[in-house]
Design an enzyme around this catalytic site. Sequence first.
Site, PDB file in Angstrom:
ATOM      1  N   PRO A 179       0.818  -1.213   0.000  1.00 41.87           N
ATOM      2  CA  PRO A 179       0.000   0.000   0.000  1.00 41.87           C
ATOM      3  C   PRO A 179       0.853   1.265   0.000  1.00 41.87           C
ATOM      4  O   PRO A 179       1.820   1.374   0.742  1.00 41.87           O
ATOM      5  CB  PRO A 179      -0.789  -0.101   1.314  1.00 41.87           C
ATOM      6  N   GLU A 180       0.488   2.205  -0.864  1.00 42.29           N
ATOM      7  CA  GLU A 180       1.156   3.511  -0.926  1.00 42.29           C
ATOM      8  C   GLU A 180       0.135   4.575  -0.534  1.00 42.29           C
ATOM      9  O   GLU A 180      -0.970   4.252  -0.120  1.00 42.29           O
ATOM     10  CB  GLU A 180       1.690   3.758  -2.350  1.00 42.29           C
TER      11      GLU A 180
END
Length: 306
Positions: A2-3
Amino acid sequence: VPELPEVETVRRMLERQVLGRRIRALRRSGAALRGERPDPRLPRRVRGRAVEAVRRHGKYLLIDLEGGLSLLSHLGMSGRWLFVADRRDRAPAHVHARIEFEDGSALWYEDPRRFGLLRGVATAEAHADAALAILGPDPVASRFTGEDLARLGRGARVSAKTFLLDQRRLAGVGNIYASEILHRAGVHPARLATSLSSTEWQRIARELEAVLAEAIARMGTTFSMYRTLWNEPGAYGDQLRVYDRAGEPCRTCGAPIRRVVQQQRSTFYCPSCQARRPLRAAPKPRSTRASTIDASRSRRARLPRR
Ligand SMILES: [Zn+2]
Protein backbone atom coordinates in the site's frame (compact mmCIF):
# COMPACT_ATOMS: atom_id res chain seq x y z
CA VAL A 1 2.36 -2.77 -1.04
CA PRO A 2 0.00 0.00 0.00
CA GLU A 3 1.16 3.51 -0.93
CA LEU A 4 -0.36 6.92 -0.28
CA PRO A 5 -3.52 6.44 -2.44
CA GLU A 6 -4.32 3.11 -0.79
CA VAL A 7 -3.75 4.45 2.73
CA GLU A 8 -5.76 7.59 1.94
CA THR A 9 -8.62 5.39 0.69
CA VAL A 10 -8.56 3.49 3.98
CA ARG A 11 -8.38 6.76 5.91
CA ARG A 12 -11.43 8.20 4.19
CA MET A 13 -13.40 5.02 4.77
CA LEU A 14 -12.34 4.88 8.43
CA GLU A 15 -13.43 8.48 8.85
CA ARG A 16 -16.87 7.69 7.47
CA GLN A 17 -17.17 4.42 9.32
CA VAL A 18 -15.66 4.66 12.79
CA LEU A 19 -15.68 8.36 13.70
CA GLY A 20 -17.58 8.76 16.98
CA ARG A 21 -17.64 5.02 17.76
CA ARG A 22 -16.55 4.16 21.29
CA ILE A 23 -14.07 1.36 21.97
CA ARG A 24 -15.27 -1.45 24.17
CA ALA A 25 -12.19 -3.65 23.92
CA LEU A 26 -8.94 -4.11 22.03
CA ARG A 27 -7.76 -7.68 21.53
CA ARG A 28 -4.31 -8.51 20.19
CA SER A 29 -3.07 -11.83 18.80
CA GLY A 30 0.16 -11.48 20.76
CA ALA A 31 2.23 -11.59 17.55
CA ALA A 32 4.89 -8.92 17.04
CA LEU A 33 4.38 -6.42 14.22
CA ARG A 34 7.56 -5.11 12.59
CA GLY A 35 9.41 -6.87 15.40
CA GLU A 36 7.51 -4.93 18.07
CA ARG A 37 5.56 -6.92 20.69
CA PRO A 38 2.08 -5.60 21.51
CA ASP A 39 2.04 -3.21 24.48
CA PRO A 40 0.14 -5.09 27.23
CA ARG A 41 -1.15 -1.78 28.68
CA LEU A 42 -2.74 -0.57 25.43
CA PRO A 43 -6.09 -2.43 25.74
CA ARG A 44 -6.74 -0.82 29.12
CA ARG A 45 -5.70 2.61 27.83
CA VAL A 46 -8.03 2.63 24.81
CA ARG A 47 -11.09 1.20 26.58
CA GLY A 48 -14.05 3.60 26.69
CA ARG A 49 -12.51 6.15 24.34
CA ALA A 50 -14.34 7.31 21.18
CA VAL A 51 -12.65 7.88 17.81
CA GLU A 52 -12.23 11.62 17.23
CA ALA A 53 -10.30 11.85 13.97
CA VAL A 54 -8.48 9.75 11.41
CA ARG A 55 -5.37 11.34 9.94
CA ARG A 56 -2.63 10.29 7.56
CA HIS A 57 0.94 11.32 6.87
CA GLY A 58 2.60 9.54 3.96
CA LYS A 59 1.78 5.86 4.42
CA TYR A 60 1.04 6.21 8.16
CA LEU A 61 -2.41 6.40 9.70
CA LEU A 62 -3.30 8.01 13.01
CA ILE A 63 -6.59 7.10 14.64
CA ASP A 64 -7.07 9.82 17.26
CA LEU A 65 -9.06 8.82 20.32
CA GLU A 66 -10.55 11.20 22.83
CA GLY A 67 -8.36 12.11 25.77
CA GLY A 68 -5.16 12.63 23.78
CA LEU A 69 -4.34 9.07 22.76
CA SER A 70 -3.79 7.94 19.15
CA LEU A 71 -3.31 4.61 17.43
CA LEU A 72 -0.43 4.86 14.98
CA SER A 73 -0.56 2.33 12.17
CA HIS A 74 1.30 1.38 9.00
CA LEU A 75 0.11 -1.35 6.64
CA GLY A 76 3.64 -2.57 5.86
CA MET A 77 3.65 -5.09 2.99
CA SER A 78 0.36 -6.86 3.53
CA GLY A 79 -1.65 -5.05 6.21
CA ARG A 80 -5.37 -4.29 5.94
CA TRP A 81 -7.93 -2.59 8.12
CA LEU A 82 -11.29 -4.31 7.76
CA PHE A 83 -14.60 -3.12 9.17
CA VAL A 84 -17.13 -5.68 10.35
CA ALA A 85 -20.66 -4.86 11.43
CA ASP A 86 -20.74 -7.71 13.95
CA ARG A 87 -17.77 -8.06 16.27
CA ARG A 88 -18.67 -11.74 16.88
CA ASP A 89 -17.82 -12.58 13.23
CA ARG A 90 -15.05 -15.10 12.92
CA ALA A 91 -11.77 -13.32 12.23
CA PRO A 92 -9.44 -14.78 9.56
CA ALA A 93 -6.09 -16.31 10.55
CA HIS A 94 -3.87 -13.25 10.37
CA VAL A 95 -5.94 -10.73 12.27
CA HIS A 96 -3.54 -9.35 14.89
CA ALA A 97 -5.77 -6.70 16.43
CA ARG A 98 -9.50 -6.46 16.94
CA ILE A 99 -10.94 -3.15 18.04
CA GLU A 100 -14.45 -3.82 19.27
CA PHE A 101 -16.87 -0.92 19.55
CA GLU A 102 -19.65 -0.53 22.08
CA ASP A 103 -22.28 -0.64 19.30
CA GLY A 104 -21.29 -4.20 18.37
CA SER A 105 -19.21 -3.40 15.26
CA ALA A 106 -15.46 -3.95 15.05
CA LEU A 107 -12.31 -3.01 13.20
CA TRP A 108 -9.79 -5.73 12.43
CA TYR A 109 -6.13 -5.31 11.59
CA GLU A 110 -5.00 -8.20 9.38
CA ASP A 111 -1.37 -8.68 8.37
CA PRO A 112 -0.02 -12.06 7.20
CA ARG A 113 3.58 -10.87 6.73
CA ARG A 114 3.59 -8.69 9.85
CA PHE A 115 5.73 -5.83 8.48
CA GLY A 116 3.00 -3.42 9.57
CA LEU A 117 2.82 -1.35 12.72
CA LEU A 118 0.24 -0.64 15.41
CA ARG A 119 0.97 1.18 18.63
CA GLY A 120 -0.45 3.76 20.98
CA VAL A 121 1.08 7.25 21.03
CA ALA A 122 0.19 10.48 22.82
CA THR A 123 -1.66 12.57 20.19
CA ALA A 124 0.22 15.74 21.10
CA GLU A 125 3.58 14.02 20.65
CA ALA A 126 2.74 11.86 17.64
CA HIS A 127 4.76 14.03 15.26
CA ALA A 128 7.86 13.29 17.36
CA ASP A 129 7.36 9.50 17.23
CA ALA A 130 10.43 7.80 15.75
CA ALA A 131 8.42 6.56 12.76
CA LEU A 132 6.88 9.94 11.89
CA ALA A 133 9.68 12.32 12.85
CA ILE A 134 11.89 11.25 9.95
CA LEU A 135 9.23 11.72 7.25
CA GLY A 136 9.31 14.45 4.64
CA PRO A 137 6.19 16.46 3.74
CA ASP A 138 3.08 14.74 2.43
CA PRO A 139 2.31 15.50 -1.25
CA VAL A 140 -1.47 15.52 -0.75
CA ALA A 141 -1.48 17.63 2.43
CA SER A 142 0.73 20.23 0.75
CA ARG A 143 0.80 20.91 -2.98
CA PHE A 144 4.30 20.94 -4.40
CA THR A 145 5.53 23.17 -7.17
CA GLY A 146 8.48 22.16 -9.31
CA GLU A 147 10.60 24.51 -7.21
CA ASP A 148 9.49 22.82 -3.99
CA LEU A 149 10.48 19.42 -5.38
CA ALA A 150 13.80 20.71 -6.67
CA ARG A 151 14.48 22.02 -3.16
CA LEU A 152 13.60 18.63 -1.62
CA GLY A 153 15.89 16.98 -4.16
CA ARG A 154 18.82 19.28 -3.49
CA GLY A 155 21.96 17.27 -2.84
CA ALA A 156 20.20 13.97 -3.65
CA ARG A 157 22.91 12.00 -5.47
CA VAL A 158 20.34 9.39 -6.41
CA SER A 159 18.15 8.62 -9.40
CA ALA A 160 14.82 10.38 -9.91
CA LYS A 161 13.07 7.09 -9.03
CA THR A 162 15.01 6.66 -5.79
CA PHE A 163 14.33 10.31 -4.91
CA LEU A 164 10.56 9.75 -5.20
CA LEU A 165 10.77 6.65 -2.99
CA ASP A 166 12.78 8.35 -0.22
CA GLN A 167 10.22 8.83 2.56
CA ARG A 168 12.54 11.25 4.36
CA ARG A 169 12.30 13.70 1.46
CA LEU A 170 8.69 13.09 0.40
CA ALA A 171 6.31 10.81 2.30
CA GLY A 172 3.87 8.48 0.57
CA VAL A 173 5.08 7.55 -2.92
CA GLY A 174 6.10 3.92 -3.41
CA ASN A 175 7.20 1.71 -6.26
CA ILE A 176 4.04 1.69 -8.36
CA TYR A 177 3.34 5.42 -8.41
CA ALA A 178 7.01 6.41 -8.78
CA SER A 179 7.14 4.57 -12.12
CA GLU A 180 3.81 6.06 -13.22
CA ILE A 181 4.71 9.64 -12.25
CA LEU A 182 8.07 9.59 -14.04
CA HIS A 183 6.52 8.06 -17.14
CA ARG A 184 3.84 10.71 -17.36
CA ALA A 185 6.42 13.42 -16.69
CA GLY A 186 8.62 12.05 -19.52
CA VAL A 187 11.61 11.62 -17.22
CA HIS A 188 13.90 8.60 -17.41
CA PRO A 189 13.92 6.83 -14.01
CA ALA A 190 17.72 6.53 -13.92
CA ARG A 191 18.29 10.29 -14.34
CA LEU A 192 20.18 11.78 -11.43
CA ALA A 193 17.81 13.92 -9.35
CA THR A 194 20.38 16.71 -9.21
CA SER A 195 20.53 16.79 -13.03
CA LEU A 196 16.81 17.49 -13.54
CA SER A 197 15.93 20.78 -15.20
CA SER A 198 13.31 23.12 -13.73
CA THR A 199 10.96 22.10 -16.57
CA GLU A 200 11.35 18.47 -15.57
CA TRP A 201 10.74 19.22 -11.88
CA GLN A 202 7.59 21.11 -12.90
CA ARG A 203 6.39 18.13 -14.92
CA ILE A 204 7.11 15.76 -12.04
CA ALA A 205 5.22 18.06 -9.64
CA ARG A 206 2.22 18.18 -11.98
CA GLU A 207 2.11 14.40 -12.50
CA LEU A 208 2.75 13.68 -8.81
CA GLU A 209 -0.42 15.57 -7.98
CA ALA A 210 -2.44 14.16 -10.89
CA VAL A 211 -1.45 10.50 -10.47
CA LEU A 212 -2.09 10.49 -6.70
CA ALA A 213 -5.47 12.23 -7.13
CA GLU A 214 -6.57 9.83 -9.88
CA ALA A 215 -5.44 6.80 -7.88
CA ILE A 216 -7.27 8.02 -4.75
CA ALA A 217 -10.43 8.56 -6.84
CA ARG A 218 -10.20 4.89 -7.89
CA MET A 219 -9.46 3.64 -4.37
CA GLY A 220 -5.87 2.71 -5.19
CA THR A 221 -4.22 -0.23 -6.93
CA THR A 222 -4.48 -3.87 -5.90
CA PHE A 223 -1.88 -6.40 -6.97
CA SER A 224 -2.28 -8.95 -4.23
CA MET A 225 -2.91 -7.95 -0.65
CA TYR A 226 -4.31 -4.46 -0.51
CA ARG A 227 -8.05 -4.16 0.13
CA THR A 228 -10.30 -1.31 1.18
CA LEU A 229 -12.08 -1.25 4.53
CA TRP A 230 -14.84 -3.31 2.87
CA ASN A 231 -12.39 -5.94 1.62
CA GLU A 232 -12.65 -4.70 -2.00
CA PRO A 233 -9.71 -4.33 -4.39
CA GLY A 234 -8.70 -0.88 -5.69
CA ALA A 235 -9.61 -0.01 -9.28
CA TYR A 236 -6.57 1.97 -10.46
CA GLY A 237 -4.80 -1.14 -11.84
CA ASP A 238 -6.26 -0.79 -15.33
CA GLN A 239 -5.09 2.85 -15.50
CA LEU A 240 -1.42 1.96 -15.03
CA ARG A 241 0.64 3.04 -18.03
CA VAL A 242 3.95 1.33 -17.28
CA TYR A 243 3.93 -0.48 -13.93
CA ASP A 244 3.97 -4.28 -14.34
CA ARG A 245 3.68 -3.93 -18.15
CA ALA A 246 7.17 -5.05 -19.24
CA GLY A 247 7.16 -5.97 -22.95
CA GLU A 248 3.70 -4.52 -23.53
CA PRO A 249 3.30 -1.52 -25.85
CA CYS A 250 3.53 2.00 -24.41
CA ARG A 251 0.07 3.53 -24.44
CA THR A 252 1.53 6.72 -25.93
CA CYS A 253 4.04 5.58 -28.56
CA GLY A 254 3.75 1.79 -28.86
CA ALA A 255 7.38 1.03 -27.89
CA PRO A 256 7.71 -1.98 -25.57
CA ILE A 257 7.79 -1.04 -21.87
CA ARG A 258 11.03 -1.94 -20.15
CA ARG A 259 11.69 -3.22 -16.66
CA VAL A 260 14.93 -2.45 -14.83
CA VAL A 261 15.95 -3.04 -11.23
CA GLN A 262 16.88 -0.02 -9.12
CA GLN A 263 17.81 -0.60 -5.48
CA GLN A 264 16.45 -4.17 -5.66
CA ARG A 265 13.08 -2.94 -6.86
CA SER A 266 11.46 -3.06 -10.30
CA THR A 267 11.09 0.13 -12.27
CA PHE A 268 9.03 0.27 -15.45
CA TYR A 269 9.45 2.91 -18.13
CA CYS A 270 9.11 3.64 -21.84
CA PRO A 271 12.55 4.04 -23.47
CA SER A 272 11.22 6.38 -26.14
CA CYS A 273 8.87 8.62 -24.09
CA GLN A 274 11.21 9.03 -21.13
CA ALA A 275 14.21 11.09 -22.11
CA ARG A 276 17.72 10.13 -21.13
CA ARG A 277 18.78 13.75 -21.66
CA PRO A 278 17.43 16.74 -19.73
CA LEU A 279 14.36 18.40 -21.21
CA ARG A 280 14.77 22.15 -21.26
CA ALA A 281 12.29 24.88 -21.92
CA ALA A 282 15.11 27.08 -23.25
CA PRO A 283 16.93 26.11 -26.47
CA LYS A 284 20.09 24.04 -26.04
CA PRO A 285 23.36 25.99 -25.70
CA ARG A 286 25.07 26.42 -29.08
CA SER A 287 28.64 26.23 -27.84
CA THR A 288 30.24 23.13 -29.34
CA ARG A 289 32.89 23.12 -26.65
CA ALA A 290 30.24 22.72 -23.93
CA SER A 291 28.60 19.81 -25.70
CA THR A 292 31.95 18.09 -26.30
CA ILE A 293 32.73 18.28 -22.59
CA ASP A 294 29.27 16.94 -21.87
CA ALA A 295 29.71 14.02 -24.22
CA SER A 296 33.13 13.04 -22.88
CA ARG A 297 31.82 13.23 -19.34
CA SER A 298 28.91 10.92 -20.07
CA ARG A 299 31.22 8.49 -21.94
CA ARG A 300 33.50 8.37 -18.95
CA ALA A 301 30.54 7.78 -16.67
CA ARG A 302 29.62 4.69 -18.65
CA LEU A 303 33.05 3.05 -18.42
CA PRO A 304 33.04 -0.05 -16.21
CA ARG A 305 34.82 0.30 -12.90
CA ARG A 306 38.12 -1.46 -12.51
ZN1 LIG B 1 6.24 5.59 -25.08
